[in-house]
Design a protein around this motif. Structure first.
Motif, PDB file in Angstrom:
ATOM      1  N   PRO A 159       0.788  -1.233   0.000  1.00  0.00           N
ATOM      2  CA  PRO A 159       0.000   0.000   0.000  1.00  0.00           C
ATOM      3  C   PRO A 159       0.822   1.285   0.000  1.00  0.00           C
ATOM      4  CG  PRO A 159       0.045  -0.944   2.205  1.00  0.00           C
ATOM      5  CD  PRO A 159       0.814  -1.886   1.318  1.00  0.00           C
ATOM      6  N   HIS A 160       2.147   1.167   0.107  1.00  0.00           N
ATOM      7  CA  HIS A 160       2.953   2.386   0.269  1.00  0.00           C
ATOM      8  C   HIS A 160       4.311   2.227  -0.430  1.00  0.00           C
ATOM      9  CE1 HIS A 160       4.738   5.497   3.348  1.00  0.00           C
ATOM     10  NE2 HIS A 160       5.122   5.744   2.107  1.00  0.00           N
ATOM     11  N   THR A 161       4.434   2.846  -1.619  1.00  0.00           N
ATOM     12  CA  THR A 161       5.728   2.822  -2.318  1.00  0.00           C
ATOM     13  C   THR A 161       5.917   4.147  -3.075  1.00  0.00           C
ATOM     14  OG1 THR A 161       5.187   2.141  -4.596  1.00  0.00           O
ATOM     15  CG2 THR A 161       5.201   0.401  -2.924  1.00  0.00           C
ATOM     16  N   HIS A 162       7.147   4.383  -3.441  1.00  0.00           N
ATOM     17  CA  HIS A 162       7.474   5.562  -4.251  1.00  0.00           C
ATOM     18  C   HIS A 162       7.993   5.067  -5.599  1.00  0.00           C
ATOM     19  CE1 HIS A 162       6.659   8.268  -0.901  1.00  0.00           C
ATOM     20  NE2 HIS A 162       7.002   7.207  -0.188  1.00  0.00           N
ATOM     21  N   VAL A 163       7.200   4.187  -6.195  1.00  0.00           N
ATOM     22  CA  VAL A 163       7.601   3.504  -7.426  1.00  0.00           C
ATOM     23  C   VAL A 163       7.362   4.354  -8.683  1.00  0.00           C
ATOM     24  CG1 VAL A 163       5.415   2.326  -7.934  1.00  0.00           C
ATOM     25  CG2 VAL A 163       7.576   1.190  -8.480  1.00  0.00           C
ATOM     26  N   SER A 193      -1.316   8.491  -3.038  1.00  0.00           N
ATOM     27  CA  SER A 193      -0.369   9.521  -2.616  1.00  0.00           C
ATOM     28  C   SER A 193      -0.107   9.354  -1.123  1.00  0.00           C
ATOM     29  CB  SER A 193      -0.938  10.916  -2.885  1.00  0.00           C
ATOM     30  OG  SER A 193      -2.148  11.058  -2.181  1.00  0.00           O
ATOM     31  N   GLU A 194       1.008   9.883  -0.707  1.00  0.00           N
ATOM     32  CA  GLU A 194       1.314   9.949   0.726  1.00  0.00           C
ATOM     33  C   GLU A 194       1.210  11.427   1.075  1.00  0.00           C
ATOM     34  OE1 GLU A 194       5.282   8.710   1.770  1.00  0.00           O
ATOM     35  OE2 GLU A 194       4.847   8.765   3.917  1.00  0.00           O
ATOM     36  N   VAL A 195       0.111  11.769   1.710  1.00  0.00           N
ATOM     37  CA  VAL A 195      -0.193  13.183   1.928  1.00  0.00           C
ATOM     38  C   VAL A 195       0.440  13.662   3.229  1.00  0.00           C
ATOM     39  CG1 VAL A 195      -2.046  14.867   2.144  1.00  0.00           C
ATOM     40  CG2 VAL A 195      -2.400  12.793   0.790  1.00  0.00           C
ATOM     41  N   SER A 206       5.990  -1.292   2.182  1.00  0.00           N
ATOM     42  CA  SER A 206       7.457  -1.268   2.055  1.00  0.00           C
ATOM     43  C   SER A 206       8.015   0.146   2.170  1.00  0.00           C
ATOM     44  CB  SER A 206       7.882  -1.862   0.711  1.00  0.00           C
ATOM     45  OG  SER A 206       7.519  -0.990  -0.349  1.00  0.00           O
ATOM     46  N   ASP A 207       7.236   1.148   1.739  1.00  0.00           N
ATOM     47  CA  ASP A 207       7.764   2.516   1.621  1.00  0.00           C
ATOM     48  C   ASP A 207       9.045   2.502   0.778  1.00  0.00           C
ATOM     49  OD1 ASP A 207       7.852   5.239   1.920  1.00  0.00           O
ATOM     50  OD2 ASP A 207       8.377   5.232   4.052  1.00  0.00           O
ATOM     51  N   ALA A 208       9.085   1.597  -0.207  1.00  0.00           N
ATOM     52  CA  ALA A 208      10.284   1.467  -1.051  1.00  0.00           C
ATOM     53  C   ALA A 208      10.466   2.731  -1.893  1.00  0.00           C
ATOM     54  CB  ALA A 208      10.140   0.257  -1.973  1.00  0.00           C
ATOM     55  N   HIS A 209      11.689   3.232  -1.897  1.00  0.00           N
ATOM     56  CA  HIS A 209      12.001   4.447  -2.658  1.00  0.00           C
ATOM     57  C   HIS A 209      12.856   4.155  -3.891  1.00  0.00           C
ATOM     58  CE1 HIS A 209      10.368   6.778   0.627  1.00  0.00           C
ATOM     59  NE2 HIS A 209      10.711   7.909   0.058  1.00  0.00           N
ATOM     60  N   ASN A 210      13.638   3.068  -3.828  1.00  0.00           N
ATOM     61  CA  ASN A 210      14.616   2.822  -4.904  1.00  0.00           C
ATOM     62  C   ASN A 210      15.074   1.362  -4.847  1.00  0.00           C
ATOM     63  OD1 ASN A 210      16.589   2.784  -2.742  1.00  0.00           O
ATOM     64  ND2 ASN A 210      16.463   5.022  -2.770  1.00  0.00           N
TER      65      ASN A 210
HETATM   66 FE   FE2 Z   1       6.685   7.111   1.973  1.00  0.00          FE
END
Ligand code: FE2
Length: 235
Positions: free
Chosen positions: A7-11, A82-84, A193-197
């Motif tokens: 539910p949470h990534t910066h893909v 989005s992550e607001v 994951s909040d994966a960024h890279n």
């Molecule tokens: Fe995030």
């Protein structure tokens, strides 16, 4: 077969401090697929001070288009969200629904990295009670640096708000116990994951999922997956 959602990534490519381009986005998605994830939410950072919600959504659509051109069927499906970052007046923002996961009334909210005030927390309550949004609180464990935030979190945990704990807590022996503790603060829990890279903040839900399954049981992991499906896919 049930969908397994991150539910949470910066893909989404070049939207924020996450994926730097489509090549990296695809590599992230390949790793997520290898971990059993079937749906990946692209929850790029939204900062009120930087742009309007409409401008953000236009940029996000363009990023999603670029990604769709190279996304193959064997990879997880990508859903925009989005992550607001919390801002003063958020509970009365007219366009706020546009920031929800596509087609839902579910919002991923990032609280301020400061000592929260009672008016901050009142606005969060208002998002749930007056605005009738399904709220997911992004990585509550990152706000525990303050005693008062901890107390506020305890109160928010009693409301119909989901706590999304980051996978990184479970990749290290030193933090996984704390990760588990915060998961246990509420029955409404999610893993993201909040994966960024692909480097310092890579996809990491495999470790989280197996640790939670071991410590809380496979049924609990199933409940977590079910909750994500309900909130994000409406199923
Ligand atoms: Fe995030």
């Amino acid at each position: 077969m049930r969908e397994i959602i991150d539910p949470h990534t910066h893909v989404l490519p070049k939207m924020d401090d996450g994926s730097r381009g489509t090549v990296m986005s695809i590599e992230m998605l390949k790793r997520m697929k290898a971990m059993g994830i079937t749906v990946v939410c692209g929850t790029s950072h939204y900062y009120r001070r930087d742009e309007s919600i409409r401008e953000f959504c236009e940029r996000r659509e363009a990023a999603l288009d670029r990604l769709s051109e190279v996304l193959t069927d064997d990879l997880p499906r990508v859903i925009p969200g989005s992550e607001v970052a919390f801002f003063h007046g958020i509970s009365e923002e007219e366009d706020l629904e546009m920031l929800c996961y596509e087609g839902t009334r579910t919002l991923l909210l990032e609280m301020p990295f400061t000592d929260w005030t009672s008016s901050n927390v009142d606005e969060v309550r208002s998002l749930v009670l007056d605005r009738r949004l399904n709220l997911i609180l992004a990585h509550p464990e990152r706000f525990l640096f303050s005693k008062s935030n901890k107390e506020y979190l305890r109160r928010l945990a009693e409301m119909n708000i989901y706590f999304q704990v980051n996978g990184e807590n479970f990749t290290s022996f030193f933090t996984r116990k704390e990760g588990l503790e915060i998961l246990k603060m509420t029955p409404r829990r999610l893993l993201g994951s909040d994966a960024h890279n692909t480097e310092k903040r890579p996809p990491n839900l495999d470790a989280a999922r197996s640790y939670v399954s071991r410590k809380m049981g496979a049924e609990e992991l199933e409940r977590i997956d079910e909750a994500a499906c309900r909130l994000i896919l409406g199923t």
